[in-house]
Design an enzyme around this catalytic site. Structure first.
Site, PDB file in Angstrom:
ATOM      1  N   ARG A  36     111.721 -89.760  27.086  1.00 21.73           N
ATOM      2  CA  ARG A  36     110.689 -89.208  27.972  1.00 21.73           C
ATOM      3  C   ARG A  36     110.691 -90.043  29.239  1.00 21.73           C
ATOM      4  O   ARG A  36     110.424 -91.239  29.208  1.00 21.73           O
ATOM      5  CB  ARG A  36     109.305 -89.272  27.309  1.00 21.73           C
ATOM      6  CG  ARG A  36     108.176 -89.095  28.304  1.00 21.73           C
ATOM      7  CD  ARG A  36     106.839 -88.881  27.663  1.00 21.73           C
ATOM      8  NE  ARG A  36     106.756 -87.574  27.036  1.00 21.73           N
ATOM      9  CZ  ARG A  36     105.609 -86.989  26.668  1.00 21.73           C
ATOM     10  NH1 ARG A  36     104.462 -87.599  26.861  1.00 21.73           N
ATOM     11  NH2 ARG A  36     105.615 -85.807  26.107  1.00 21.73           N
ATOM     12  N   HIS A  59     110.032 -79.606  29.569  1.00 24.23           N
ATOM     13  CA  HIS A  59     109.493 -80.139  28.310  1.00 24.23           C
ATOM     14  C   HIS A  59     109.944 -79.199  27.178  1.00 24.23           C
ATOM     15  O   HIS A  59     109.140 -78.463  26.624  1.00 24.23           O
ATOM     16  CB  HIS A  59     107.966 -80.219  28.407  1.00 24.23           C
ATOM     17  CG  HIS A  59     107.326 -81.089  27.376  1.00 24.23           C
ATOM     18  ND1 HIS A  59     108.039 -81.781  26.417  1.00 24.23           N
ATOM     19  CD2 HIS A  59     106.013 -81.389  27.153  1.00 24.23           C
ATOM     20  CE1 HIS A  59     107.195 -82.457  25.653  1.00 24.23           C
ATOM     21  NE2 HIS A  59     105.962 -82.241  26.085  1.00 24.23           N
ATOM     22  N   GLN A 113     108.279 -79.065  23.556  1.00 20.85           N
ATOM     23  CA  GLN A 113     106.960 -78.439  23.562  1.00 20.85           C
ATOM     24  C   GLN A 113     107.103 -76.913  23.654  1.00 20.85           C
ATOM     25  O   GLN A 113     106.461 -76.180  22.901  1.00 20.85           O
ATOM     26  CB  GLN A 113     106.139 -78.969  24.745  1.00 20.85           C
ATOM     27  CG  GLN A 113     104.757 -78.356  24.850  1.00 20.85           C
ATOM     28  CD  GLN A 113     103.809 -78.817  23.752  1.00 20.85           C
ATOM     29  OE1 GLN A 113     103.637 -79.999  23.550  1.00 20.85           O
ATOM     30  NE2 GLN A 113     103.194 -77.884  23.046  1.00 20.85           N
ATOM     31  N   ASP A 169      97.968 -75.924  31.446  1.00 27.80           N
ATOM     32  CA  ASP A 169      98.325 -77.343  31.368  1.00 27.80           C
ATOM     33  C   ASP A 169      97.567 -78.058  32.492  1.00 27.80           C
ATOM     34  O   ASP A 169      97.023 -77.410  33.394  1.00 27.80           O
ATOM     35  CB  ASP A 169      99.857 -77.486  31.528  1.00 27.80           C
ATOM     36  CG  ASP A 169     100.348 -78.916  31.356  1.00 27.80           C
ATOM     37  OD1 ASP A 169      99.597 -79.760  30.824  1.00 27.80           O
ATOM     38  OD2 ASP A 169     101.497 -79.201  31.758  1.00 27.80           O
ATOM     39  N   CYS A 204      99.490 -77.498  25.896  1.00 27.57           N
ATOM     40  CA  CYS A 204     100.350 -78.542  25.318  1.00 27.57           C
ATOM     41  C   CYS A 204      99.573 -79.805  24.968  1.00 27.57           C
ATOM     42  O   CYS A 204     100.010 -80.577  24.111  1.00 27.57           O
ATOM     43  CB  CYS A 204     101.496 -78.863  26.274  1.00 27.57           C
ATOM     44  SG  CYS A 204     100.935 -79.387  27.906  1.00 27.57           S
ATOM     45  N   ARG A 215     104.431 -79.414  16.662  1.00 27.15           N
ATOM     46  CA  ARG A 215     105.418 -80.320  17.284  1.00 27.15           C
ATOM     47  C   ARG A 215     106.203 -81.037  16.188  1.00 27.15           C
ATOM     48  O   ARG A 215     107.417 -81.230  16.288  1.00 27.15           O
ATOM     49  CB  ARG A 215     104.718 -81.362  18.179  1.00 27.15           C
ATOM     50  CG  ARG A 215     104.092 -80.824  19.457  1.00 27.15           C
ATOM     51  CD  ARG A 215     105.110 -80.348  20.463  1.00 27.15           C
ATOM     52  NE  ARG A 215     106.028 -81.391  20.910  1.00 27.15           N
ATOM     53  CZ  ARG A 215     105.758 -82.336  21.807  1.00 27.15           C
ATOM     54  NH1 ARG A 215     104.577 -82.367  22.400  1.00 27.15           N
ATOM     55  NH2 ARG A 215     106.670 -83.233  22.159  1.00 27.15           N
TER      56      ARG A 215
END
Ligand code: CP
Ligand code: NVA
Length: 311
Positions: free
Chosen positions: A106, A133, A136, A228, A268, A296
Protein backbone atom coordinates in the site's frame (compact mmCIF):
# COMPACT_ATOMS: atom_id res chain seq x y z
CA UNK A 1 -5.38 -24.01 -9.23
CA UNK A 2 -3.99 -20.56 -9.71
CA UNK A 3 -3.98 -17.51 -11.91
CA UNK A 4 -1.01 -17.64 -14.23
CA UNK A 5 -0.22 -13.91 -14.36
CA UNK A 6 2.29 -12.93 -11.67
CA UNK A 7 0.77 -9.82 -10.09
CA UNK A 8 -2.51 -8.21 -9.12
CA UNK A 9 -1.90 -4.52 -9.77
CA UNK A 10 -5.11 -3.60 -11.57
CA UNK A 11 -8.45 -5.33 -12.30
CA UNK A 12 -8.07 -4.21 -15.91
CA UNK A 13 -5.25 -6.78 -16.27
CA UNK A 14 -7.52 -9.69 -15.27
CA UNK A 15 -9.72 -11.60 -17.66
CA UNK A 16 -13.39 -11.96 -16.81
CA UNK A 17 -12.87 -15.63 -15.99
CA UNK A 18 -10.02 -14.77 -13.62
CA UNK A 19 -12.30 -12.30 -11.83
CA UNK A 20 -14.93 -15.02 -11.43
CA UNK A 21 -12.29 -17.50 -10.30
CA UNK A 22 -11.46 -15.12 -7.46
CA UNK A 23 -15.14 -14.61 -6.58
CA UNK A 24 -15.88 -18.36 -6.67
CA UNK A 25 -12.93 -19.26 -4.46
CA UNK A 26 -13.80 -16.44 -2.04
CA UNK A 27 -17.31 -17.91 -1.70
CA UNK A 28 -15.88 -21.36 -1.04
CA UNK A 29 -13.35 -20.08 1.49
CA UNK A 30 -15.98 -18.01 3.28
CA UNK A 31 -18.20 -21.09 3.58
CA UNK A 32 -15.30 -23.21 4.83
CA UNK A 33 -14.39 -20.58 7.42
CA UNK A 34 -18.00 -20.45 8.64
CA UNK A 35 -18.12 -24.24 8.91
CA UNK A 36 -14.79 -24.28 10.74
CA UNK A 37 -13.16 -26.40 8.02
CA UNK A 38 -9.42 -26.19 7.59
CA UNK A 39 -8.31 -24.55 4.34
CA UNK A 40 -4.53 -24.36 4.48
CA UNK A 41 -3.97 -23.48 0.83
CA UNK A 42 -0.76 -21.55 1.56
CA UNK A 43 0.80 -23.78 4.20
CA UNK A 44 4.30 -22.59 5.07
CA UNK A 45 4.14 -19.54 2.77
CA UNK A 46 4.96 -15.99 3.80
CA UNK A 47 3.55 -12.62 2.74
CA UNK A 48 5.43 -9.34 3.18
CA UNK A 49 3.05 -6.40 3.69
CA UNK A 50 4.62 -3.01 2.88
CA UNK A 51 2.64 -0.04 4.15
CA UNK A 52 3.43 3.62 3.39
CA UNK A 53 -0.09 4.67 4.41
CA UNK A 54 -2.39 3.91 7.35
CA UNK A 55 -4.74 0.92 7.33
CA UNK A 56 -7.17 -0.98 9.54
CA UNK A 57 -8.99 -3.36 7.20
CA UNK A 58 -6.25 -4.12 4.71
CA UNK A 59 -3.60 -4.83 7.28
CA UNK A 60 -5.73 -6.96 9.57
CA UNK A 61 -7.56 -8.88 6.84
CA UNK A 62 -4.38 -9.77 4.94
CA UNK A 63 -2.52 -10.74 8.10
CA UNK A 64 -5.35 -12.82 9.55
CA UNK A 65 -6.16 -14.24 6.12
CA UNK A 66 -2.62 -15.44 5.61
CA UNK A 67 -2.69 -17.14 9.02
CA UNK A 68 -6.00 -18.85 8.20
CA UNK A 69 -4.46 -20.15 4.97
CA UNK A 70 -1.67 -21.77 6.97
CA UNK A 71 0.98 -19.14 6.24
CA UNK A 72 2.29 -16.07 7.96
CA UNK A 73 2.43 -12.35 7.16
CA UNK A 74 5.01 -9.74 8.10
CA UNK A 75 4.01 -6.11 8.62
CA UNK A 76 6.66 -3.89 7.04
CA UNK A 77 6.21 -0.17 7.60
CA UNK A 78 8.00 1.81 4.90
CA UNK A 79 9.16 4.13 7.70
CA UNK A 80 11.23 1.30 9.14
CA UNK A 81 12.34 -0.32 5.89
CA UNK A 82 15.52 0.89 4.21
CA UNK A 83 13.24 1.97 1.35
CA UNK A 84 12.31 4.90 3.60
CA UNK A 85 16.01 5.88 3.67
CA UNK A 86 16.44 5.72 -0.08
CA UNK A 87 17.19 2.07 -0.90
CA UNK A 88 15.96 1.68 -4.50
CA UNK A 89 12.69 -0.16 -5.09
CA UNK A 90 14.39 -2.48 -7.56
CA UNK A 91 16.87 -3.62 -4.89
CA UNK A 92 14.14 -4.05 -2.29
CA UNK A 93 12.17 -6.09 -4.84
CA UNK A 94 15.08 -8.45 -5.50
CA UNK A 95 15.96 -8.89 -1.84
CA UNK A 96 12.41 -9.52 -0.64
CA UNK A 97 11.94 -12.00 -3.51
CA UNK A 98 14.58 -14.16 -1.80
CA UNK A 99 12.74 -14.21 1.55
CA UNK A 100 8.99 -14.15 1.09
CA UNK A 101 6.50 -15.77 -1.30
CA UNK A 102 4.45 -12.68 -2.08
CA UNK A 103 4.19 -8.96 -1.31
CA UNK A 104 1.13 -6.84 -0.63
CA UNK A 105 1.94 -3.15 -0.91
CA UNK A 106 0.00 0.00 0.00
CA UNK A 107 1.65 3.18 -1.15
CA UNK A 108 1.16 6.49 -2.95
CA UNK A 109 2.56 6.11 -6.46
CA UNK A 110 1.13 3.41 -8.69
CA UNK A 111 4.34 3.53 -10.73
CA UNK A 112 6.32 2.47 -7.66
CA UNK A 113 4.16 -0.63 -7.40
CA UNK A 114 4.71 -1.37 -11.09
CA UNK A 115 8.45 -1.01 -10.52
CA UNK A 116 8.32 -3.37 -7.55
CA UNK A 117 6.46 -5.90 -9.69
CA UNK A 118 8.88 -5.54 -12.59
CA UNK A 119 11.90 -6.33 -10.41
CA UNK A 120 10.50 -9.05 -8.17
CA UNK A 121 10.14 -12.73 -8.97
CA UNK A 122 7.18 -13.19 -6.59
CA UNK A 123 3.54 -12.05 -6.86
CA UNK A 124 2.85 -8.41 -5.98
CA UNK A 125 -0.64 -7.50 -4.75
CA UNK A 126 -1.78 -3.89 -4.86
CA UNK A 127 -3.22 -3.01 -1.45
CA UNK A 128 -4.08 0.56 -2.60
CA UNK A 129 -2.29 3.26 -4.52
CA UNK A 130 -3.34 6.81 -5.34
CA UNK A 131 -4.70 5.36 -8.60
CA UNK A 132 -6.40 2.07 -7.71
CA UNK A 133 -7.72 -0.16 -4.91
CA UNK A 134 -8.33 -3.50 -6.68
CA UNK A 135 -8.71 -5.74 -3.60
CA UNK A 136 -11.48 -3.48 -2.32
CA UNK A 137 -13.30 -3.31 -5.67
CA UNK A 138 -13.17 -7.10 -6.10
CA UNK A 139 -14.59 -7.40 -2.57
CA UNK A 140 -17.32 -4.95 -3.51
CA UNK A 141 -18.54 -6.92 -6.50
CA UNK A 142 -18.35 -10.09 -4.38
CA UNK A 143 -20.61 -8.37 -1.84
CA UNK A 144 -23.02 -7.27 -4.58
CA UNK A 145 -23.13 -10.86 -5.86
CA UNK A 146 -23.93 -12.14 -2.36
CA UNK A 147 -26.82 -9.72 -1.97
CA UNK A 148 -28.18 -9.67 -5.49
CA UNK A 149 -27.42 -13.19 -6.72
CA UNK A 150 -26.01 -11.98 -10.05
CA UNK A 151 -24.06 -9.04 -11.45
CA UNK A 152 -24.78 -8.62 -15.15
CA UNK A 153 -27.14 -5.75 -15.91
CA UNK A 154 -27.05 -4.26 -12.42
CA UNK A 155 -26.27 -0.57 -11.99
CA UNK A 156 -23.83 0.92 -9.51
CA UNK A 157 -23.94 4.63 -8.71
CA UNK A 158 -20.80 6.13 -7.23
CA UNK A 159 -21.17 9.52 -5.60
CA UNK A 160 -18.23 11.64 -4.47
CA UNK A 161 -14.57 11.98 -5.34
CA UNK A 162 -13.13 10.65 -8.60
CA UNK A 163 -10.46 8.76 -6.68
CA UNK A 164 -8.69 5.37 -6.53
CA UNK A 165 -11.92 3.73 -5.41
CA UNK A 166 -14.10 4.76 -8.34
CA UNK A 167 -11.23 4.04 -10.75
CA UNK A 168 -11.05 0.45 -9.49
CA UNK A 169 -14.84 0.11 -9.36
CA UNK A 170 -15.18 1.15 -13.01
CA UNK A 171 -12.67 -1.55 -13.95
CA UNK A 172 -14.51 -4.14 -11.85
CA UNK A 173 -18.02 -3.26 -13.03
CA UNK A 174 -17.26 -3.37 -16.75
CA UNK A 175 -15.47 -6.71 -16.37
CA UNK A 176 -18.61 -8.35 -14.95
CA UNK A 177 -21.20 -6.53 -17.05
CA UNK A 178 -22.43 -4.00 -14.49
CA UNK A 179 -23.24 -0.41 -15.47
CA UNK A 180 -21.60 2.32 -13.45
CA UNK A 181 -22.58 5.98 -13.16
CA UNK A 182 -20.21 8.22 -11.27
CA UNK A 183 -21.28 11.63 -10.04
CA UNK A 184 -18.43 13.89 -9.02
CA UNK A 185 -18.07 17.66 -8.70
CA UNK A 186 -16.53 19.34 -11.75
CA UNK A 187 -12.76 19.09 -11.56
CA UNK A 188 -12.84 15.90 -9.45
CA UNK A 189 -13.55 13.37 -12.19
CA UNK A 190 -12.04 9.86 -12.20
CA UNK A 191 -8.73 9.27 -14.00
CA UNK A 192 -9.26 10.01 -17.72
CA UNK A 193 -7.11 7.10 -18.95
CA UNK A 194 -8.91 4.61 -16.74
CA UNK A 195 -12.28 5.96 -17.88
CA UNK A 196 -11.28 5.53 -21.53
CA UNK A 197 -9.97 2.02 -20.88
CA UNK A 198 -13.12 1.07 -18.93
CA UNK A 199 -15.37 2.35 -21.72
CA UNK A 200 -13.41 0.21 -24.15
CA UNK A 201 -13.66 -2.87 -21.86
CA UNK A 202 -17.37 -2.21 -21.38
CA UNK A 203 -17.99 -3.06 -25.05
CA UNK A 204 -17.07 -6.68 -24.37
CA UNK A 205 -19.74 -7.09 -21.68
CA UNK A 206 -22.35 -4.64 -23.01
CA UNK A 207 -22.08 -2.45 -19.92
CA UNK A 208 -21.85 1.32 -19.65
CA UNK A 209 -19.68 3.90 -17.89
CA UNK A 210 -21.34 7.27 -17.35
CA UNK A 211 -19.77 10.35 -15.79
CA UNK A 212 -22.11 12.97 -14.34
CA UNK A 213 -22.08 15.92 -11.98
CA UNK A 214 -25.53 15.21 -10.58
CA UNK A 215 -25.79 12.69 -7.70
CA UNK A 216 -29.55 12.19 -8.11
CA UNK A 217 -29.23 11.48 -11.82
CA UNK A 218 -26.48 8.95 -11.06
CA UNK A 219 -28.55 7.27 -8.34
CA UNK A 220 -31.65 6.92 -10.52
CA UNK A 221 -32.41 3.23 -10.99
CA UNK A 222 -29.24 2.12 -9.17
CA UNK A 223 -29.02 -1.26 -7.44
CA UNK A 224 -25.88 -0.28 -5.55
CA UNK A 225 -25.01 3.10 -4.09
CA UNK A 226 -21.32 3.63 -3.33
CA UNK A 227 -19.39 6.45 -1.76
CA UNK A 228 -15.94 7.13 -0.31
CA UNK A 229 -14.21 9.92 1.60
CA UNK A 230 -13.94 13.37 0.05
CA UNK A 231 -10.23 13.64 0.94
CA UNK A 232 -8.16 10.49 0.51
CA UNK A 233 -4.95 9.64 2.32
CA UNK A 234 -2.32 12.15 1.26
CA UNK A 235 -4.93 14.89 0.59
CA UNK A 236 -5.41 15.94 4.21
CA UNK A 237 -4.33 19.53 3.49
CA UNK A 238 -7.14 19.86 0.91
CA UNK A 239 -9.81 18.84 3.43
CA UNK A 240 -11.41 22.32 3.78
CA UNK A 241 -11.43 23.11 0.03
CA UNK A 242 -12.84 19.68 -0.71
CA UNK A 243 -15.55 19.95 1.97
CA UNK A 244 -16.82 22.99 0.03
CA UNK A 245 -16.49 21.44 -3.43
CA UNK A 246 -18.25 18.22 -2.39
CA UNK A 247 -21.26 19.80 -0.68
CA UNK A 248 -24.26 18.07 -2.24
CA UNK A 249 -22.27 14.92 -3.07
CA UNK A 250 -23.52 13.10 -0.03
CA UNK A 251 -25.28 9.74 0.18
CA UNK A 252 -28.42 10.65 2.12
CA UNK A 253 -32.13 9.81 2.14
CA UNK A 254 -32.75 11.88 -0.97
CA UNK A 255 -30.15 9.91 -2.93
CA UNK A 256 -31.54 6.64 -1.55
CA UNK A 257 -35.04 7.63 -2.68
CA UNK A 258 -33.73 8.05 -6.25
CA UNK A 259 -32.20 4.56 -6.26
CA UNK A 260 -34.04 1.28 -6.78
CA UNK A 261 -36.11 0.13 -3.81
CA UNK A 262 -33.86 -2.78 -2.84
CA UNK A 263 -30.58 -0.91 -3.46
CA UNK A 264 -27.69 -1.69 -1.15
CA UNK A 265 -25.21 0.86 0.16
CA UNK A 266 -21.48 0.18 0.06
CA UNK A 267 -18.56 2.21 1.43
CA UNK A 268 -14.98 0.98 1.50
CA UNK A 269 -14.53 2.62 4.93
CA UNK A 270 -13.25 4.47 6.86
CA UNK A 271 -16.37 6.70 6.62
CA UNK A 272 -16.82 10.32 7.62
CA UNK A 273 -20.42 10.45 8.75
CA UNK A 274 -22.03 13.80 7.97
CA UNK A 275 -19.72 14.33 4.98
CA UNK A 276 -19.93 11.76 2.15
CA UNK A 277 -22.64 9.72 3.93
CA UNK A 278 -25.22 10.49 6.60
CA UNK A 279 -25.24 8.53 9.83
CA UNK A 280 -28.83 7.57 9.02
CA UNK A 281 -27.93 5.88 5.72
CA UNK A 282 -24.75 4.33 7.09
CA UNK A 283 -26.68 2.73 9.96
CA UNK A 284 -29.85 2.17 7.93
CA UNK A 285 -31.33 -1.10 6.64
CA UNK A 286 -29.85 -0.78 3.14
CA UNK A 287 -26.28 -0.39 4.35
CA UNK A 288 -24.17 -3.55 4.15
CA UNK A 289 -20.84 -1.87 4.83
CA UNK A 290 -19.77 -4.21 7.62
CA UNK A 291 -20.47 -7.34 5.57
CA UNK A 292 -18.45 -5.63 2.85
CA UNK A 293 -15.60 -5.04 5.31
CA UNK A 294 -15.73 -8.69 6.42
CA UNK A 295 -15.58 -9.81 2.82
CA UNK A 296 -12.15 -8.22 2.42
CA UNK A 297 -10.89 -11.20 4.41
CA UNK A 298 -12.52 -13.86 2.24
CA UNK A 299 -11.78 -12.23 -1.12
CA UNK A 300 -8.15 -11.50 -0.29
CA UNK A 301 -7.65 -15.06 0.90
CA UNK A 302 -8.84 -16.15 -2.53
CA UNK A 303 -6.50 -13.64 -4.19
CA UNK A 304 -3.53 -14.81 -2.15
CA UNK A 305 -4.33 -18.48 -2.76
CA UNK A 306 -4.69 -17.97 -6.52
CA UNK A 307 -1.65 -15.74 -6.99
CA UNK A 308 0.68 -17.28 -4.43
CA UNK A 309 -0.48 -20.89 -4.54
CA UNK A 310 0.45 -21.58 -8.16
CA UNK A 311 2.02 -24.93 -8.78
N1 CP B 1 -11.06 0.02 2.93
C1 CP B 1 -9.75 -0.04 3.30
O1 CP B 1 -8.84 -0.32 2.51
O2 CP B 1 -9.55 0.20 4.63
P1 CP B 1 -8.17 0.44 5.36
O3 CP B 1 -7.63 1.76 4.88
O4 CP B 1 -8.52 0.45 6.82
O5 CP B 1 -7.23 -0.68 5.03
N1 NVA C 1 -9.95 6.74 -1.22
C1 NVA C 1 -9.51 6.33 0.11
C2 NVA C 1 -9.73 4.86 0.30
C3 NVA C 1 -9.34 4.37 1.65
C4 NVA C 1 -9.54 2.90 1.80
C5 NVA C 1 -8.05 6.70 0.29
O1 NVA C 1 -7.25 6.49 -0.62
O2 NVA C 1 -7.72 7.21 1.37
Amino acid sequence: MGIQRKDLLSIHDLSQSEVFEILDLAKDLKAKKKRGEEHHLLKGKTLGMIFSKASTRTRVSFEVGMWQLGGMALFLSSKDLQIGRGEPIQDTARVLSRYVDGIMIRTFSHDNVKELAAHSTIPIINGLTDLLHPCQALTDIFTVLEYKGSLKGLKMAYIGDGNNMVNALMQACVKVGMDISAATPKGYEPDAEIVAEAKEDAKATGSTVTLLNDPLAAAKGADVIYTDVWASMGQESEQAIRAKAFKGFQVNNEVMAAANKGAIVLHCLPAHRGEEITDEVMEGPQSVVFDEAENRLHVQKAIMALFMGKK
